[in-house]
Write an enzyme that holds these catalytic residues in place. Structure first.
Site, PDB file in Angstrom:
ATOM      1  N   VAL A  61       0.815  -1.217   0.000  1.00  0.00           N
ATOM      2  CA  VAL A  61       0.000   0.000   0.000  1.00  0.00           C
ATOM      3  C   VAL A  61       0.846   1.262   0.000  1.00  0.00           C
ATOM      4  O   VAL A  61       0.327   2.353  -0.293  1.00  0.00           O
ATOM      5  CB  VAL A  61      -0.992   0.031   1.189  1.00  0.00           C
ATOM      6  N   ASN A  87      -6.765  -0.528   6.950  1.00  0.00           N
ATOM      7  CA  ASN A  87      -6.334  -1.267   8.130  1.00  0.00           C
ATOM      8  C   ASN A  87      -4.862  -1.671   8.075  1.00  0.00           C
ATOM      9  O   ASN A  87      -4.257  -1.916   9.124  1.00  0.00           O
ATOM     10  CB  ASN A  87      -7.199  -2.520   8.284  1.00  0.00           C
ATOM     11  N   SER A 140      -5.239   3.828  16.360  1.00  0.00           N
ATOM     12  CA  SER A 140      -4.904   3.114  17.593  1.00  0.00           C
ATOM     13  C   SER A 140      -5.095   4.079  18.748  1.00  0.00           C
ATOM     14  O   SER A 140      -5.006   5.298  18.563  1.00  0.00           O
ATOM     15  CB  SER A 140      -3.448   2.643  17.558  1.00  0.00           C
ATOM     16  N   TYR A 153       5.108   4.524  15.642  1.00  0.00           N
ATOM     17  CA  TYR A 153       3.767   3.963  15.479  1.00  0.00           C
ATOM     18  C   TYR A 153       2.715   4.970  15.938  1.00  0.00           C
ATOM     19  O   TYR A 153       1.708   5.190  15.251  1.00  0.00           O
ATOM     20  CB  TYR A 153       3.662   2.670  16.279  1.00  0.00           C
ATOM     21  N   LYS A 157      -0.156   6.655  13.530  1.00  0.00           N
ATOM     22  CA  LYS A 157      -1.574   6.480  13.837  1.00  0.00           C
ATOM     23  C   LYS A 157      -2.247   7.808  14.153  1.00  0.00           C
ATOM     24  O   LYS A 157      -3.429   8.008  13.847  1.00  0.00           O
ATOM     25  CB  LYS A 157      -1.743   5.487  14.996  1.00  0.00           C
TER      26      LYS A 157
END
Length: 246
Positions: A61, A87, A140, A153, A157
């Site tokens: 992606v 996702n 998240s 991360y 997110k």
């Protein structure tokens, strides 16, 4: 009305649960993976055996060319994507930001944030032409609260929550809704490094006193994705975390 639904990163965990939720409600589901083609082919075959509709696509992606190719494959088989669930994501082992390499940081941002932007950009023109469509981004609770030793991360997110709100404003006049689900701790292969003691410590910090399940996230995504249930909801970030973000 049944929709064509693309769930990126749906070979396992939360993505798999989301894909199953849509397929078993009768929608046309596009399963996606970057590497685990055997897994999504097996899942597609299992759904076909149940009399349900599914196809499988493979690609990175974070690559514009691969995203465009996948969208063309989907159009050729089902027609345009009507519901996009972003996702697909990767995470690093828990570590200090100063211990992360530039390559590691780049990969997390490329897949988790840039990948969602590229998939949305590729799906939007068809949605605009039809004056309808829905995008659900999977963030998240770290994207809302931040996570120590999870900085790349958390940053990626958090970008999805900003993308959700901005894109909802941009696409609202075209009848397209954009929302976000921010899961709390859900035991999946992605966080398999957490042993039983670590999971128990996390559970004790959750106000509801229980860990989440992939199906909990799938239900929230299903609710937000469809006009039947969420026609007047856009630009929202729904934390499905047992109260962890409070």
């Amino acid at each position: 009305m049944k929709r064509t639904v693309l769930v990126t990163g749906s070979s396992r965990g939360i993505g798999r649960a989301i894909a199953l939720r849509f397929a078993r409600a009768g929608h046309r589901v596009v399963l996606h993976c970057r590497e685990n083609r055997e897994g999504i082919d097996a899942l597609a075959a299992a759904l076909h055996a149940e009399g349900l509709s599914a196809m499988a696509v493979q690609g990175d992606v974070s690559s514009e060319a691969e995203v465009c190719r996948m969208m063309e494959e989907i159009r050729g088989y089902y027609g345009p994507v009507e519901v996009l669930v972003n996702n697909a994501g990767v995470a690093l082992p828990q570590q200090l930001l100063t211990d992360c390499t530039a390559e590691q940081i780049g990969r997390v941002l490329d897949v988790d944030a840039k990948g969602a932007l590229l998939c949305a950009r590729a799906a939007i023109p068809d949605m605009v032409r039809k004056k309808r469509g829905s995008i659900v981004n999977i963030s998240s609770y770290f994207g809302v609260t931040g996570g120590s030793c999870e900085v790349p991360y958390s940053a990626a997110k958090a970008a999805l929550t900003g993308m959700t709100r901005a894109l909802a404003k941009e696409l609202g006049p075209s009848g397209i809704r954009v929302n976000c689900v921010a899961p709390g701790f859900v035991p999946t292969e992605m966080n398999a490094a957490f042993d039983e003691a670590a999971r128990e410590a996390i559970r004790q910090e959750i106000p509801l006193g229980t860990l989440g399940a992939p199906e909990d996230i799938a239900e929230a995504v299903y609710f937000l994705a469809l006009d039947d249930t969420a026609r007047f909801i856009t630009g929202q970030v729904l934390c499905v975390d047992g109260g962890s973000g409070l």
